[in-house]
Design an enzyme around this catalytic site. Structure first.
Site, PDB file in Angstrom:
ATOM      1  N   GLU A 112    -105.147   7.601 -57.823  1.00 16.15           N
ATOM      2  CA  GLU A 112    -104.706   6.199 -57.990  1.00 16.15           C
ATOM      3  C   GLU A 112    -104.123   5.666 -56.685  1.00 16.15           C
ATOM      4  O   GLU A 112    -104.364   4.514 -56.310  1.00 16.15           O
ATOM      5  CB  GLU A 112    -103.666   6.107 -59.110  1.00 16.15           C
ATOM      6  CG  GLU A 112    -104.259   6.368 -60.488  1.00 16.15           C
ATOM      7  CD  GLU A 112    -103.231   6.345 -61.602  1.00 16.15           C
ATOM      8  OE1 GLU A 112    -103.534   5.847 -62.688  1.00 16.15           O
ATOM      9  OE2 GLU A 112    -102.104   6.852 -61.393  1.00 16.15           O
ATOM     10  N   GLU A 132    -105.898  13.020 -66.508  1.00 11.93           N
ATOM     11  CA  GLU A 132    -104.689  12.850 -67.318  1.00 11.93           C
ATOM     12  C   GLU A 132    -104.896  13.191 -68.793  1.00 11.93           C
ATOM     13  O   GLU A 132    -104.006  13.717 -69.450  1.00 11.93           O
ATOM     14  CB  GLU A 132    -104.176  11.405 -67.214  1.00 11.93           C
ATOM     15  CG  GLU A 132    -103.441  11.084 -65.915  1.00 11.93           C
ATOM     16  CD  GLU A 132    -104.369  10.618 -64.799  1.00 11.93           C
ATOM     17  OE1 GLU A 132    -105.587  10.860 -64.867  1.00 11.93           O
ATOM     18  OE2 GLU A 132    -103.843  10.010 -63.840  1.00 11.93           O
TER      19      GLU A 132
HETATM   20  N1  CAA Z   1     -97.765  18.760 -60.742  1.00  9.06           N
HETATM   21  C1  CAA Z   1     -96.942  19.778 -60.506  1.00  9.06           C
HETATM   22  N2  CAA Z   1     -97.336  20.932 -59.912  1.00  9.06           N
HETATM   23  C2  CAA Z   1     -98.613  21.035 -59.559  1.00  9.06           C
HETATM   24  C3  CAA Z   1     -99.554  20.003 -59.774  1.00  9.06           C
HETATM   25  C4  CAA Z   1     -99.072  18.814 -60.388  1.00  9.06           C
HETATM   26  N3  CAA Z   1     -99.857  17.750 -60.615  1.00  9.06           N
HETATM   27  N4  CAA Z   1    -100.757  20.398 -59.312  1.00  9.06           N
HETATM   28  C5  CAA Z   1    -100.578  21.631 -58.830  1.00  9.06           C
HETATM   29  N5  CAA Z   1     -99.301  22.026 -58.955  1.00  9.06           N
HETATM   30  C6  CAA Z   1     -98.673  23.273 -58.551  1.00  9.06           C
HETATM   31  C7  CAA Z   1     -99.038  24.423 -59.472  1.00  9.06           C
HETATM   32  O1  CAA Z   1     -98.195  24.424 -60.610  1.00  9.06           O
HETATM   33  C8  CAA Z   1     -98.809  25.602 -58.575  1.00  9.06           C
HETATM   34  O2  CAA Z   1     -97.420  25.839 -58.467  1.00  9.06           O
HETATM   35  P1  CAA Z   1     -96.838  27.348 -58.701  1.00  9.06           P
HETATM   36  O3  CAA Z   1     -97.445  28.144 -57.577  1.00  9.06           O
HETATM   37  O4  CAA Z   1     -95.377  27.175 -58.589  1.00  9.06           O
HETATM   38  O5  CAA Z   1     -97.343  27.783 -60.024  1.00  9.06           O
HETATM   39  C9  CAA Z   1     -99.267  25.076 -57.206  1.00  9.06           C
HETATM   40  O6  CAA Z   1     -99.189  23.674 -57.288  1.00  9.06           O
HETATM   41  C10 CAA Z   1    -100.685  25.466 -56.843  1.00  9.06           C
HETATM   42  O7  CAA Z   1    -101.534  25.015 -57.892  1.00  9.06           O
HETATM   43  P2  CAA Z   1    -102.625  25.951 -58.599  1.00  9.06           P
HETATM   44  O8  CAA Z   1    -102.184  27.364 -58.563  1.00  9.06           O
HETATM   45  O9  CAA Z   1    -102.926  25.366 -59.924  1.00  9.06           O
HETATM   46  O10 CAA Z   1    -103.851  25.756 -57.588  1.00  9.06           O
HETATM   47  P3  CAA Z   1    -105.399  25.964 -57.925  1.00  9.06           P
HETATM   48  O11 CAA Z   1    -106.082  25.895 -56.605  1.00  9.06           O
HETATM   49  O12 CAA Z   1    -105.620  27.139 -58.769  1.00  9.06           O
HETATM   50  O13 CAA Z   1    -105.822  24.660 -58.784  1.00  9.06           O
HETATM   51  C11 CAA Z   1    -105.884  22.295 -59.300  1.00  9.06           C
HETATM   52  C12 CAA Z   1    -105.848  23.396 -58.196  1.00  9.06           C
HETATM   53  C13 CAA Z   1    -107.229  22.345 -60.012  1.00  9.06           C
HETATM   54  C14 CAA Z   1    -105.728  20.958 -58.581  1.00  9.06           C
HETATM   55  C15 CAA Z   1    -104.733  22.520 -60.300  1.00  9.06           C
HETATM   56  O14 CAA Z   1    -103.529  22.722 -59.599  1.00  9.06           O
HETATM   57  C16 CAA Z   1    -104.529  21.391 -61.261  1.00  9.06           C
HETATM   58  O15 CAA Z   1    -105.294  21.212 -62.188  1.00  9.06           O
HETATM   59  N6  CAA Z   1    -103.453  20.571 -61.059  1.00  9.06           N
HETATM   60  C17 CAA Z   1    -103.091  19.491 -61.933  1.00  9.06           C
HETATM   61  C18 CAA Z   1    -104.013  18.291 -61.737  1.00  9.06           C
HETATM   62  C19 CAA Z   1    -103.672  17.168 -62.717  1.00  9.06           C
HETATM   63  O16 CAA Z   1    -103.773  17.311 -63.916  1.00  9.06           O
HETATM   64  N7  CAA Z   1    -103.254  16.007 -62.171  1.00  9.06           N
HETATM   65  C20 CAA Z   1    -102.911  14.852 -62.966  1.00  9.06           C
HETATM   66  C21 CAA Z   1    -101.432  14.826 -63.282  1.00  9.06           C
HETATM   67  S1  CAA Z   1    -100.970  13.471 -64.328  1.00  9.06           S
HETATM   68  C22 CAA Z   1    -100.986  12.108 -63.345  1.00  9.06           C
HETATM   69  O17 CAA Z   1    -101.078  12.199 -62.175  1.00  9.06           O
HETATM   70  C23 CAA Z   1    -100.990  10.737 -63.994  1.00  9.06           C
HETATM   71  C24 CAA Z   1     -99.799  10.037 -64.374  1.00  9.06           C
HETATM   72  O18 CAA Z   1     -98.884   9.816 -63.614  1.00  9.06           O
HETATM   73  C25 CAA Z   1     -99.741   9.424 -65.691  1.00  9.06           C
END
Ligand code: CAA
Length: 258
Positions: A112, A132
């Protein structure tokens, strides 16, 4: 200026660079990060002619901070909109152009924010999506409004309903971004574009951006009138005199900013 969550630097004269600096959390956008950006925008708008936003590590920003959001109430969500929806709106309407240099994941709130920038240059490693719904929530800082405007209603619905994550080449083909480059060349290429922009007459850039942004939701005829009034205004500037004269005199213009 350096802080824990973002780094502000000026890699070149008139070019500001904001770098998200929580690579260990994939630059998840928590409230603190968003506040830091918000507080810096006024200063950047005064001091620079172009702003670049990028992320450190393997993400641009992997979305809002899910941990922080996990206890948030509807009331709190609305209360912080100044730093979500309206921060993106502020970026979109900043008086200087903003370029997103997308180095990796741009998901949810990260996507976004990228859509709120004026131009998006992405590394081949960039990934995009609005996942989301996987979390039981929905895009809330412009995602449902802007994605359809970039890529069309059908494809936007597909990405939002499925949470599918797309790569940089697909994003380019769909029109979500403007250019894809080799990962190692991302900042060099972005700076090239920023440099070109920063040498243009600033008032003309500002009014051209305003003409585009302000009229997107207007009927064409209203938009044409709005554009005409801004375009006419520029003829009273020194920079217009200089730019036109320099062409006739076959030399480079020297713009002064007024
Ligand atoms: N919020 C908080 N922490 C996050 C994060 C997020 N959006 N994305 C990644 N992290 C953190 C993980 O928890 C992890 O922390 P720890 O080592 O302390 O556990 C660290 O970052 C590394 O992440 P991964 O181990 O998951 O890394 P990966 O390479 O295996 O995966 C990824 C990468 C596919 C991007 C995965 O991290 C993921 O799916 N992240 C979330 C993506 C998501 O759902 N974003 C939308 C959030 S909601 C939003 O943005 C909208 C709103 O305001 C309404």
């Amino acid at each position: 200026m350096e802080s824990r969550r973002i780094i502000l630097s000026y890699p070149e004269e008139n070019v500001a660079l904001i770098t998200f600096n929580r690579p260990e959390k994939l630059n998840a956008l928590d409230l603190e990060t968003r506040k830091e950006i918000s507080f810096l925008l006024d200063e950047i708008e005064e001091d620079a002619r172009c702003l670049i936003i990028t992320g450190k590590g393997k993400a641009f920003a992997a979305g809002a901070d899910i941990k922080e959001m996990s206890t948030r109430t509807s009331f709190e969500y609305l209360k912080i909109s100044k730093y979500t929806t309206w921060l993106n709106h502020k970026i979109e309407n900043l008086e200087i152009p903003v370029i997103a240099a997308i180095n990796g994941y741009a998901l949810g709130a990260g996507c976004e924010l990228a859509m709120s920038c004026d131009i998006r240059i992405a590394s081949k490693k960039a990934r995009f999506g609005l996942p989301e719904l996987n979390l039981g929530i929905m895009p809330g800082a412009g995602g449902t409004q802007k994605l359809p405007r970039f890529i069309g209603i059908g494809m936007a619905k597909r990405l939002i309903f499925t949470g599918e994550i797309i790569n940089a080449n697909v994003a380019l083909r769909l029109g979500l971004i403007e250019e894809v480059v080799e990962h190692e060349r991302l900042m060099e290429r972005t700076l090239e574009i920023a440099r070109i922009i920063s040498r243009k007459p600033p008032l003309a850039i500002k009014l051209a951006k305003r003409a585009i942004n302000a009229t997107m939701s207007m009927p064409l005829e209203e938009g044409l009138k709005y554009e005409l009034s801004l375009a006419a205004l520029l003829f009273s500037t020194e920079d217009a005199r200089e730019g036109l004269r320099a062409f006739i005199e076959k030399r480079e213009p020297e713009f002064k900013g007024y």
